[in-house]
Design an enzyme around this catalytic site. Structure first.
Site, PDB file in Angstrom:
ATOM      1  N   VAL A   1       0.872  -1.186   0.000  1.00  0.00           N
ATOM      2  CA  VAL A   1       0.000   0.000   0.000  1.00  0.00           C
ATOM      3  C   VAL A   1       0.904   1.230   0.000  1.00  0.00           C
ATOM      4  O   VAL A   1       1.780   1.356   0.865  1.00  0.00           O
ATOM      5  CB  VAL A   1      -0.903   0.007   1.259  1.00  0.00           C
ATOM      6  CG1 VAL A   1      -1.761   1.276   1.299  1.00  0.00           C
ATOM      7  CG2 VAL A   1      -1.766  -1.239   1.301  1.00  0.00           C
TER       8      VAL A   1
ATOM      9  N   ASN B   1      -5.342  12.888  -6.389  1.00  0.00           N
ATOM     10  CA  ASN B   1      -5.507  13.000  -7.841  1.00  0.00           C
ATOM     11  C   ASN B   1      -5.922  11.656  -8.464  1.00  0.00           C
ATOM     12  O   ASN B   1      -5.076  10.814  -8.808  1.00  0.00           O
ATOM     13  CB  ASN B   1      -4.186  13.502  -8.442  1.00  0.00           C
ATOM     14  CG  ASN B   1      -4.317  13.825  -9.904  1.00  0.00           C
ATOM     15  OD1 ASN B   1      -5.181  13.298 -10.608  1.00  0.00           O
ATOM     16  ND2 ASN B   1      -3.464  14.707 -10.372  1.00  0.00           N
TER      17      ASN B   1
ATOM     18  N   ASP C   1      -8.247  11.995   0.482  1.00  0.00           N
ATOM     19  CA  ASP C   1      -7.639  13.252   0.912  1.00  0.00           C
ATOM     20  C   ASP C   1      -7.242  13.069   2.375  1.00  0.00           C
ATOM     21  O   ASP C   1      -8.098  13.078   3.270  1.00  0.00           O
ATOM     22  CB  ASP C   1      -8.633  14.413   0.754  1.00  0.00           C
ATOM     23  CG  ASP C   1      -7.990  15.745   1.103  1.00  0.00           C
ATOM     24  OD1 ASP C   1      -6.926  15.731   1.769  1.00  0.00           O
ATOM     25  OD2 ASP C   1      -8.538  16.795   0.723  1.00  0.00           O
TER      26      ASP C   1
ATOM     27  N   ASN D   1       3.947   7.576   2.599  1.00  0.00           N
ATOM     28  CA  ASN D   1       4.772   8.544   1.859  1.00  0.00           C
ATOM     29  C   ASN D   1       4.074   9.891   1.657  1.00  0.00           C
ATOM     30  O   ASN D   1       4.742  10.919   1.550  1.00  0.00           O
ATOM     31  CB  ASN D   1       5.131   7.920   0.497  1.00  0.00           C
ATOM     32  CG  ASN D   1       5.630   8.947  -0.481  1.00  0.00           C
ATOM     33  OD1 ASN D   1       6.780   9.360  -0.439  1.00  0.00           O
ATOM     34  ND2 ASN D   1       4.750   9.392  -1.382  1.00  0.00           N
TER      35      ASN D   1
ATOM     36  N   SER E   1      12.509  13.012   6.830  1.00  0.00           N
ATOM     37  CA  SER E   1      13.194  14.101   6.132  1.00  0.00           C
ATOM     38  C   SER E   1      14.358  14.566   6.996  1.00  0.00           C
ATOM     39  O   SER E   1      14.315  14.444   8.226  1.00  0.00           O
ATOM     40  CB  SER E   1      12.212  15.257   5.932  1.00  0.00           C
ATOM     41  OG  SER E   1      12.911  16.405   5.515  1.00  0.00           O
TER      42      SER E   1
ATOM     43  N   TYR F   1       6.448  21.412   9.671  1.00  0.00           N
ATOM     44  CA  TYR F   1       6.838  20.264   8.838  1.00  0.00           C
ATOM     45  C   TYR F   1       7.935  19.466   9.554  1.00  0.00           C
ATOM     46  O   TYR F   1       7.855  18.240   9.672  1.00  0.00           O
ATOM     47  CB  TYR F   1       7.330  20.775   7.484  1.00  0.00           C
ATOM     48  CG  TYR F   1       7.867  19.700   6.573  1.00  0.00           C
ATOM     49  CD1 TYR F   1       7.020  18.844   5.883  1.00  0.00           C
ATOM     50  CD2 TYR F   1       9.250  19.544   6.385  1.00  0.00           C
ATOM     51  CE1 TYR F   1       7.526  17.863   5.032  1.00  0.00           C
ATOM     52  CE2 TYR F   1       9.758  18.572   5.531  1.00  0.00           C
ATOM     53  CZ  TYR F   1       8.889  17.731   4.859  1.00  0.00           C
ATOM     54  OH  TYR F   1       9.389  16.760   4.027  1.00  0.00           O
TER      55      TYR F   1
ATOM     56  N   VAL G   1      15.229  15.483  -2.856  1.00  0.00           N
ATOM     57  CA  VAL G   1      15.045  14.572  -3.993  1.00  0.00           C
ATOM     58  C   VAL G   1      14.321  15.412  -5.051  1.00  0.00           C
ATOM     59  O   VAL G   1      13.483  16.258  -4.702  1.00  0.00           O
ATOM     60  CB  VAL G   1      14.157  13.362  -3.582  1.00  0.00           C
ATOM     61  CG1 VAL G   1      13.860  12.476  -4.780  1.00  0.00           C
ATOM     62  CG2 VAL G   1      14.812  12.559  -2.461  1.00  0.00           C
TER      63      VAL G   1
ATOM     64  N   SER H   1      11.600  16.660  -7.148  1.00  0.00           N
ATOM     65  CA  SER H   1      10.134  16.450  -7.093  1.00  0.00           C
ATOM     66  C   SER H   1       9.418  17.790  -7.077  1.00  0.00           C
ATOM     67  O   SER H   1      10.049  18.851  -6.959  1.00  0.00           O
ATOM     68  CB  SER H   1       9.726  15.658  -5.845  1.00  0.00           C
ATOM     69  OG  SER H   1       9.646  16.516  -4.726  1.00  0.00           O
TER      70      SER H   1
HETATM   71  N1  LIG Z   1      11.357  15.706  -2.344  1.00  0.00           N
HETATM   72  C1  LIG Z   1      12.118  15.996  -1.304  1.00  0.00           C
HETATM   73  O1  LIG Z   1      13.123  16.705  -1.409  1.00  0.00           O
HETATM   74  C2  LIG Z   1      11.785  15.416   0.045  1.00  0.00           C
HETATM   75  C3  LIG Z   1      12.689  15.636   1.078  1.00  0.00           C
HETATM   76  C4  LIG Z   1      12.400  15.109   2.320  1.00  0.00           C
HETATM   77  C5  LIG Z   1      11.254  14.385   2.519  1.00  0.00           C
HETATM   78  N2  LIG Z   1      10.378  14.191   1.502  1.00  0.00           N
HETATM   79  C6  LIG Z   1       9.147  13.444   1.787  1.00  0.00           C
HETATM   80  O2  LIG Z   1       8.894  12.509   0.768  1.00  0.00           O
HETATM   81  C7  LIG Z   1       7.487  12.309   0.645  1.00  0.00           C
HETATM   82  C8  LIG Z   1       7.088  12.426  -0.826  1.00  0.00           C
HETATM   83  O3  LIG Z   1       7.410  13.713  -1.279  1.00  0.00           O
HETATM   84  P1  LIG Z   1       7.635  14.086  -2.822  1.00  0.00           P
HETATM   85  O4  LIG Z   1       8.888  14.864  -2.868  1.00  0.00           O
HETATM   86  O5  LIG Z   1       7.462  12.916  -3.676  1.00  0.00           O
HETATM   87  O6  LIG Z   1       6.439  15.129  -2.992  1.00  0.00           O
HETATM   88  P2  LIG Z   1       5.350  15.318  -4.150  1.00  0.00           P
HETATM   89  O7  LIG Z   1       5.928  14.992  -5.478  1.00  0.00           O
HETATM   90  O8  LIG Z   1       4.784  16.659  -3.907  1.00  0.00           O
HETATM   91  O9  LIG Z   1       4.277  14.193  -3.786  1.00  0.00           O
HETATM   92  C9  LIG Z   1       3.504  14.279  -2.646  1.00  0.00           C
HETATM   93  C10 LIG Z   1       2.441  13.213  -2.716  1.00  0.00           C
HETATM   94  O10 LIG Z   1       1.606  13.329  -1.551  1.00  0.00           O
HETATM   95  C11 LIG Z   1       0.262  13.394  -1.995  1.00  0.00           C
HETATM   96  N3  LIG Z   1      -0.550  14.233  -1.116  1.00  0.00           N
HETATM   97  C12 LIG Z   1      -0.340  15.517  -0.783  1.00  0.00           C
HETATM   98  N4  LIG Z   1      -1.361  15.981  -0.042  1.00  0.00           N
HETATM   99  C13 LIG Z   1      -2.247  14.950   0.062  1.00  0.00           C
HETATM  100  C14 LIG Z   1      -3.500  14.820   0.683  1.00  0.00           C
HETATM  101  N5  LIG Z   1      -4.086  15.826   1.325  1.00  0.00           N
HETATM  102  N6  LIG Z   1      -4.137  13.619   0.607  1.00  0.00           N
HETATM  103  C15 LIG Z   1      -3.571  12.594  -0.058  1.00  0.00           C
HETATM  104  N7  LIG Z   1      -2.388  12.659  -0.667  1.00  0.00           N
HETATM  105  C16 LIG Z   1      -1.725  13.840  -0.607  1.00  0.00           C
HETATM  106  C17 LIG Z   1       0.316  14.002  -3.387  1.00  0.00           C
HETATM  107  O11 LIG Z   1      -0.796  13.573  -4.164  1.00  0.00           O
HETATM  108  P3  LIG Z   1      -2.084  14.462  -4.545  1.00  0.00           P
HETATM  109  O12 LIG Z   1      -1.620  15.839  -4.796  1.00  0.00           O
HETATM  110  O13 LIG Z   1      -2.636  13.764  -5.745  1.00  0.00           O
HETATM  111  O14 LIG Z   1      -2.985  14.332  -3.369  1.00  0.00           O
HETATM  112  C18 LIG Z   1       1.580  13.370  -3.944  1.00  0.00           C
HETATM  113  O15 LIG Z   1       1.290  12.108  -4.500  1.00  0.00           O
HETATM  114  C19 LIG Z   1       6.829  13.338   1.548  1.00  0.00           C
HETATM  115  O16 LIG Z   1       6.423  12.721   2.738  1.00  0.00           O
HETATM  116  C20 LIG Z   1       7.928  14.339   1.805  1.00  0.00           C
HETATM  117  O17 LIG Z   1       7.756  14.977   3.043  1.00  0.00           O
HETATM  118  C21 LIG Z   1      10.611  14.698   0.261  1.00  0.00           C
END
Ligand SMILES: NC(=O)c1ccc[n+]([C@@H]2O[C@H](COP(=O)([O-])OP(=O)(O)OC[C@H]3O[C@@H](n4cnc5c(N)ncnc54)[C@H](OP(=O)(O)O)[C@@H]3O)[C@@H](O)[C@H]2O)c1
Length: 347
Positions: free
Chosen positions: A69, A98, A127, A155, A209, A223, A256, A258
């Site tokens: 999951v 989405n 959501d 995630n 993070s 955060y 990362v 994103s």
């Molecule tokens: N990228 C980085 O640099 C980084 C660094 C440290 C930690 N992280 C952690 O890695 C994880 C993934 O991040 P990412 O970088 O892949 O970010 P991302 O590309 O923005 O993806 C975030 C995901 O969370 C979902 N999400 C957000 N709000 C939501 C809600 N209210 N309900 C359900 N789903 C929700 C989004 O989907 P929808 O918009 O479709 O809902 C999306 O699929 C996060 O926990 C983030 O804190 C990322």
């Protein structure tokens, strides 16, 4: 100061060795132990980062009909977790808001899975900021009921649009960050864990993070607080279920590529989601850079993040990193506001 030192008589090394042999031996033993511990720890970190593989995903049911999951799977790191777990032979449930992105992902997974490695996929739009929406949580529970869930990847995450001081942040945003990053993780883990306990098999990956897990993060305080919760929660839960065949880890990560990081180009320190997730799944339960840093349950699997995490812990001067992070965040905020201003003028 100079007079104090000029009146104190320090024994010469010759006198120390001959007149205080036991003290000398003790000092050598302490020094030797400290150096050996440091060398051993560095060696283990390097081995875990570059050589040793983590637990096999087969232990959690890969290729045996088990499900993974993955939340926040519509894009970024979560999407990549879903794709790679399916590639490893897990059926996959994907969730996010989405619905159309999830439907595309489900088709992609099913199209790629052929022959002996055929896997199923299903989407459950959610959501996670709506903890009180009984209908959506009920739907999720009934979709998960009866599935042999081997892996849960918590995630989905929300951060700030740009770093902001707490007093100036929107209350709704702060509350959503806590609900998505903390409360929903607790809720979903509580739904999935009993089945894992019953089957005596499972893996829970919580996305942490560097903000919060490695260093306090001014201007991302809420955060960082939620990610700090995840590392403490993971360490506590990991110990609780250790004897039940279940592993829990908080994946510590620096930037990362994103939408969340707003970084489009990868570098040695900033991997693509694909490279990042590959490292997570190949290093399951190995702490890597987080080894022996008093953060049970925390793992830092991506090589450059692991080395950075380790070096930060060796240096230990945490306040220097906090100050650096603060000035970095001030700069990011300045640039984000300038960009918003430019965009507003163009409209
Ligand atoms: N990228 C980085 O640099 C980084 C660094 C440290 C930690 N992280 C952690 O890695 C994880 C993934 O991040 P990412 O970088 O892949 O970010 P991302 O590309 O923005 O993806 C975030 C995901 O969370 C979902 N999400 C957000 N709000 C939501 C809600 N209210 N309900 C359900 N789903 C929700 C989004 O989907 P929808 O918009 O479709 O809902 C999306 O699929 C996060 O926990 C983030 O804190 C990322």
């Amino acid at each position: 100061m100079a007079t104090i030192f000029s009146t104190v008589q320090f024994p010469s090394s010759h006198v120390l060795v001959t007149d205080y042999p036991k003290l000398t031996l003790l000092l050598f033993a302490i020094g030797g132990f400290t150096a050996a511990r440091f060398a051993l720890k560095t060696l283990f970190v390097l081995l875990q980062t570059f050589v040793v593989s983590g637990k096999s995903l087969k232990k959690y049911g890969a290729g045996k009909g088990a499900w993974a999951v993955v939340t926040g799977a519509s894009e970024g790191i979560g999407r990549e977790f879903a794709l790679q777990l399916a590639q490893q032979g897990f059926n996959v449930v994907v969730s996010a808001r989405n619905a159309s992105a999830l439907a595309t992902l489900v088709s992609e997974i099913e199209a790629k899975s052929t022959g002996g490695k055929k896997v199923q996929a299903k989407a459950v739009p959610m959501d996670f900021s709506k903890l009180d929406d009984a209908a959506q949580w009920g739907r999720l529970e009934s979709e998960l009921a009866g599935l042999d869930i081997g892996v849960l990847v918590n995630n989905a995450g929300k951060s700030y649009n740009y770093p902001e001081e707490f007093h100036a942040s929107s209350r709704k945003d702060m509350e959503d960050i806590v609900t998505i990053n903390v409360n929903s993780v607790i809720r979903l883990t509580h739904i999935v864990l009993p089945g894992m306990v019953e089957r005596k098999r499972g893996l829970i990956i919580n996305m942490g993070s560097f903000s919060g897990t490695s260093v306090a993060s001014p201007m991302l305080s809420t955060y960082a607080g939620t990610k700090s919760f995840l590392s403490s929660f993971s360490g506590s839960l990991a110990e609780e279920v250790r004897g039940k065949g279940i592993d829990v880890e908080c994946v510590n990560t620096y930037f990362v590529v994103s939408n969340m990081s707003k970084i489009r180009r990868s570098s040695a320190l900033i991997p693509t989601p694909k490279a990042f997730v590959r490292s997570v799944l190949s290093k399951i339960t190995l702490p890597g850079g987080a080894l022996w840093t008093n953060r049970p349950g925390v793992v830092t699997p991506y090589w450059s993040h692991g080395l950075l995490d380790y070096v930060m812990n060796v240096i230990g001067w945490n306040m220097a990193f906090v100050r650096y992070t603060h000035s970095l965040h001030k700069d990011i905020r300045r640039r984000a506001l300038r960009k918003l201003e430019r965009e507003a003028k163009q409209q």
